[in-house]
Structures are given as C-alpha cells and as structure tokens.
Scaffold this motif. Structure first.
Motif, PDB file in Angstrom:
ATOM      1  N   VAL A  10      -0.049  -1.892   6.025  1.00  0.00           N
ATOM      2  CA  VAL A  10       0.711  -2.355   4.872  1.00  0.00           C
ATOM      3  C   VAL A  10       1.090  -1.178   3.981  1.00  0.00           C
ATOM      4  N   PRO A  11       2.081  -1.386   3.121  1.00  0.00           N
ATOM      5  CA  PRO A  11       2.364  -0.352   2.124  1.00  0.00           C
ATOM      6  C   PRO A  11       1.122  -0.108   1.274  1.00  0.00           C
ATOM      7  N   ALA A  12       0.921   1.109   0.910  1.00  0.00           N
ATOM      8  CA  ALA A  12      -0.246   1.427   0.102  1.00  0.00           C
ATOM      9  C   ALA A  12      -0.165   0.720  -1.244  1.00  0.00           C
ATOM     10  N   GLY A  13      -1.266   0.178  -1.692  1.00  0.00           N
ATOM     11  CA  GLY A  13      -1.299  -0.371  -3.037  1.00  0.00           C
ATOM     12  C   GLY A  13      -1.241   0.766  -4.041  1.00  0.00           C
ATOM     13  N   SER A  14      -0.960   0.449  -5.270  1.00  0.00           N
ATOM     14  CA  SER A  14      -0.942   1.505  -6.269  1.00  0.00           C
ATOM     15  C   SER A  14      -2.377   1.910  -6.557  1.00  0.00           C
ATOM     16  N   VAL A  15      -2.640   3.170  -6.517  1.00  0.00           N
ATOM     17  CA  VAL A  15      -3.992   3.685  -6.680  1.00  0.00           C
ATOM     18  C   VAL A  15      -4.111   4.342  -8.044  1.00  0.00           C
ATOM     19  N   GLN A  16      -5.107   3.929  -8.795  1.00  0.00           N
ATOM     20  CA  GLN A  16      -5.353   4.566 -10.082  1.00  0.00           C
ATOM     21  C   GLN A  16      -6.798   5.034 -10.091  1.00  0.00           C
ATOM     22  N   LEU A  17      -6.991   6.247 -10.454  1.00  0.00           N
ATOM     23  CA  LEU A  17      -8.355   6.704 -10.699  1.00  0.00           C
ATOM     24  C   LEU A  17      -8.669   6.370 -12.140  1.00  0.00           C
ATOM     25  N   ALA A  24     -14.811   5.541  -8.888  1.00  0.00           N
ATOM     26  CA  ALA A  24     -14.171   4.240  -8.689  1.00  0.00           C
ATOM     27  C   ALA A  24     -12.685   4.402  -8.399  1.00  0.00           C
ATOM     28  N   GLU A  25     -12.175   3.531  -7.570  1.00  0.00           N
ATOM     29  CA  GLU A  25     -10.747   3.537  -7.254  1.00  0.00           C
ATOM     30  C   GLU A  25     -10.276   2.081  -7.277  1.00  0.00           C
ATOM     31  N   VAL A  26      -9.151   1.840  -7.934  1.00  0.00           N
ATOM     32  CA  VAL A  26      -8.637   0.477  -8.041  1.00  0.00           C
ATOM     33  C   VAL A  26      -7.300   0.379  -7.321  1.00  0.00           C
ATOM     34  N   THR A  27      -7.168  -0.607  -6.461  1.00  0.00           N
ATOM     35  CA  THR A  27      -5.889  -0.863  -5.794  1.00  0.00           C
ATOM     36  C   THR A  27      -5.453  -2.290  -6.098  1.00  0.00           C
ATOM     37  N   SER A  28      -4.155  -2.527  -5.932  1.00  0.00           N
ATOM     38  CA  SER A  28      -3.584  -3.843  -6.211  1.00  0.00           C
ATOM     39  C   SER A  28      -3.321  -4.592  -4.912  1.00  0.00           C
ATOM     40  N   ALA A  29      -3.551  -5.899  -4.963  1.00  0.00           N
ATOM     41  CA  ALA A  29      -3.238  -6.744  -3.812  1.00  0.00           C
ATOM     42  C   ALA A  29      -1.733  -6.782  -3.609  1.00  0.00           C
ATOM     43  N   ARG A  30      -1.336  -7.057  -2.383  1.00  0.00           N
ATOM     44  CA  ARG A  30       0.063  -7.408  -2.203  1.00  0.00           C
ATOM     45  C   ARG A  30       0.101  -8.895  -1.912  1.00  0.00           C
ATOM     46  N   LEU A  31       1.177  -9.542  -2.333  1.00  0.00           N
ATOM     47  CA  LEU A  31       1.282 -10.983  -2.148  1.00  0.00           C
ATOM     48  C   LEU A  31       1.785 -11.271  -0.749  1.00  0.00           C
ATOM     49  N   ALA A  32       1.178 -12.255  -0.111  1.00  0.00           N
ATOM     50  CA  ALA A  32       1.587 -12.674   1.226  1.00  0.00           C
ATOM     51  C   ALA A  32       1.518 -14.191   1.250  1.00  0.00           C
ATOM     52  N   ARG A  41      -3.522 -10.288  -0.873  1.00  0.00           N
ATOM     53  CA  ARG A  41      -4.145  -9.544   0.242  1.00  0.00           C
ATOM     54  C   ARG A  41      -4.691  -8.230  -0.296  1.00  0.00           C
ATOM     55  N   LEU A  42      -5.996  -8.130  -0.338  1.00  0.00           N
ATOM     56  CA  LEU A  42      -6.677  -6.977  -0.947  1.00  0.00           C
ATOM     57  C   LEU A  42      -7.058  -5.913   0.074  1.00  0.00           C
ATOM     58  N   VAL A  51     -13.973  -1.679   4.807  1.00  0.00           N
ATOM     59  CA  VAL A  51     -15.051  -1.306   3.884  1.00  0.00           C
ATOM     60  C   VAL A  51     -16.319  -1.887   4.489  1.00  0.00           C
ATOM     61  N   GLY A  52     -17.215  -1.001   4.977  1.00  0.00           N
ATOM     62  CA  GLY A  52     -18.217  -1.510   5.903  1.00  0.00           C
ATOM     63  C   GLY A  52     -17.447  -2.149   7.048  1.00  0.00           C
ATOM     64  N   ALA A  53     -17.894  -3.289   7.498  1.00  0.00           N
ATOM     65  CA  ALA A  53     -17.178  -3.994   8.566  1.00  0.00           C
ATOM     66  C   ALA A  53     -16.097  -4.935   8.026  1.00  0.00           C
ATOM     67  N   TRP A  54     -15.982  -5.056   6.704  1.00  0.00           N
ATOM     68  CA  TRP A  54     -14.970  -5.962   6.123  1.00  0.00           C
ATOM     69  C   TRP A  54     -13.582  -5.360   6.335  1.00  0.00           C
ATOM     70  N   CYS A  55     -12.734  -6.023   7.079  1.00  0.00           N
ATOM     71  CA  CYS A  55     -11.445  -5.426   7.434  1.00  0.00           C
ATOM     72  C   CYS A  55     -10.252  -6.269   6.978  1.00  0.00           C
ATOM     73  N   PHE A  56     -10.507  -7.388   6.330  1.00  0.00           N
ATOM     74  CA  PHE A  56      -9.419  -8.250   5.873  1.00  0.00           C
ATOM     75  C   PHE A  56      -9.958  -9.093   4.727  1.00  0.00           C
ATOM     76  N   VAL A  57      -9.257  -9.061   3.591  1.00  0.00           N
ATOM     77  CA  VAL A  57      -9.685  -9.822   2.415  1.00  0.00           C
ATOM     78  C   VAL A  57      -8.463 -10.500   1.807  1.00  0.00           C
ATOM     79  N   ASP A  58      -8.417 -11.808   1.897  1.00  0.00           N
ATOM     80  CA  ASP A  58      -7.395 -12.619   1.231  1.00  0.00           C
ATOM     81  C   ASP A  58      -8.064 -13.466   0.154  1.00  0.00           C
TER      82      ASP A  58
END
Ligand code: MN
Length: 316
Positions: A10-17, A24-32, A41-42, A51-58
C-alpha cells in the motif's frame, strides 16, 4: 474478512515522529472497503509489513447496520495465516469449510487457523444488533507452521488483568504472565484495553517484542501520543512498559510480538513465501480444490482478482 486488494503493498501512511516518545512512530490508516463496510486499514504499511506476526489490521465502525443486511463477506479462501475476529459492538456469523458455524459476540475470540487452506464466510446474522464495531486481524504463521492443518476456535473465557483503572483482556498470546488459551505459533500478544473510568497507568510490555497500539473508541494517549481512531502507534523492542491515559469509555488495542524475521508475500487473502505458493492457492480456489466448501451462505463464493505473477515479488 476478505481483502479486495490485489496487492497489499500500500502507499505509505504519513509518518510523524512525535516529540512525546523518541522511539514512537505514528502512521495513519488508509480507508478501504470490505463489501459495504468501510474499514481503517492500519497494517500492512509499505515500510512495515508486520509487527511480530501481526500482518493485517482492519478496524471498522462503529457503523449502523440497522435495517440493512450489514456485513456480507462471501466464502473466500485463506492460506498461511490465522484470522482473529474481535467485536466491540454487534454480532457476526462465521461459517467455514470445516463445518463450523459460530455467532461472534463482543469480548469473544474467533480464531481461525488457515494453515494449508480453509475457506470461510462472515456476515451479519439476519436478526442483528443495530451497530457493528470491531477489528479483523491476521497473524502470519511462521514458515515452520504455515502448512498446519486448518482449525477453528471460539473462546469466551479469556484472561483479564487490571492496571490502575485500565481493564485488559488478553485474547491472544501473553501479557504480564497472563496467557490466552488460543493456539498461536509465535511469541506474541493481542489485548483489548478499556477504561470504564478516566484512567492512567503503565501497561507492562515484553522487552523482546515490538508493539503497536491503536484507539478504537474514545480518547486515549499512549507513550505521550494522543491516538484517535485511524492512527497507529509503533513502539520498537526493548521497552518494558507503555504509559496509557484514557478517558472513560475509551478502548484501545495492543498488538505485539517477537519480530518475525521472515519475508512475507501477501496477495489477496493469502500469506505465502513464494509466488508459487500464491499461484497454486489461486488456482486451487478457482478449481474448487483444497479449501472445501462453506455451507449455508446464501450467495456465490468470491472469485480471486486477476493475478499477475510478475507482481508477486517479496518485500521485507
Ligand atoms: Mn477472511
């Protein structure tokens, strides 16, 4: 659930330090969209496939499904992963090709292990609650386990912890010595954190794990970063705790695990390692092989989107 994405790069979410916590790093979901349901979609992110084995978060909802069909996800296949279905509000009816038929309610864990191959459908039952709010998560199976026999678990008795005014349900893996009975295949944690009253507390973390946190409802902050729905906070390993501040009614999720150290190839509803894994699964689904039939869903199975093998390249 079933993603309609052909390619999860997917396109990279906006990353803000954030200044609040240096790591810490914060990214934005994209809507699907999944059928008629809009989802945040996070994960995955372009720069972070798991992240660990977590590979999909809706995260979806809260959405009104009053007087409408609600969720309707026709039979579709999975390989190489476990699906974790967790509701905050509403009801969902799960059916799979093992013959499972299970109504899912808030606070209960539905864990489906795809392994070598399984198919399932998910829908709002005919007589459903007026609101729907939940998360759909995937756990990648480590290479050594990704061909295991498929399985399904529905668990209602899960460990509960308290940290100050925060109530924590450990639905997968372990947190602070409490372990979910759900069968998982790598060291990890999946927990729901709720605040019945305004609360602030440190939640212990496993230092060898990387973690993400997101807010599903209400107002909360973690590691000094305010998190509204649609924002994902990533915390790298070595941390021993995370400070959480939550307003009454807030609900957060904590997901983490030992970094997988494997390069996943994700396409449609499949998690593999090689293009051959994916093309074989798509072929078998198209030919009615391997996955078995889901009985009871009043509609046709989902066809896989067109597959371009040239695009099936692995990314870290
Ligand atoms: Mn699914």
């Amino acid at each position: 659930m079933s993603t309609v994405d052909q390619d999860l790069d997917v396109p990279a979410g906006s990353v803000q330090l954030t200044p609040a916590a240096a790591d810490a790093e914060v990214t934005s979901a994209r809507l699907a969209r999944v059928g008629d349901i809009e989802v945040r979609r996070l994960l995955p992110l372009r720069h972070r496939r798991s992240v660990g084995a977590w590979c999909f978060v809706d995260h979806y909802g809260p959405a009104s499904v009053d007087g409408v069909a609600g969720m309707r996800v026709p039979p579709h296949p999975h390989i190489g992963l476990q699906t974790v279905t967790w509701l905050i509000e509403g009801t969902v009816l799960h059916r799979d090709s093992l013959g499972s038929e299970q109504l899912i309610r808030p606070g209960q864990l539905n864990l489906m292990t795809a392994g070598h191959g399984i198919a399932h459908s998910e829908q709002s039952p005919l007589d459903h609650d007026p609101s729907l709010h939940g998360v759909q998560l995937w756990l990648a199976l480590p290479d050594a386990y990704r061909q295991v026999a498929p399985g399904f678990e529905h668990l209602t008795d899960l460990p509960a912890l308290r940290f100050g005014g925060l109530c924590v349900t450990v639905f997968a893996g372990s947190l602070a010595g409490a372990t979910s009975p759900a069968r998982v295949f790598s060291p990890l944690v999946g927990a729901e954190i709720s605040a019945p009253v305004d609360a602030a507390a440190a939640v212990p973390l496993t230092p060898s794990h990387e973690h993400v946190l997101f807010t599903a409802a209400g107002t909360a902050a973690a590691a000094g970063t305010t998190l509204g729905p649609g924002s994902l906070l990533y915390l790298p390993p070595v941390r021993e705790s995370v400070a959480i501040t939550a307003r009454a009614g807030a609900r957060l999720f904590l997901l983490g695990g030992e970094p997988l150290g494997e390069t996943l190839l994700m396409w449609w509803n499949f998690v593999g390692r090689t293009a051959g894994d994916i093309t074989a699964a798509a072929r078998d689904w198209a030919q009615g092989q391997r996955f078995g039939a889901v009985h009871g869903y009043d509609g046709a199975p989902l066809p896989a989107p067109p597959l371009d093998p040239a695009r099936l390249t692995r990314r870290a």
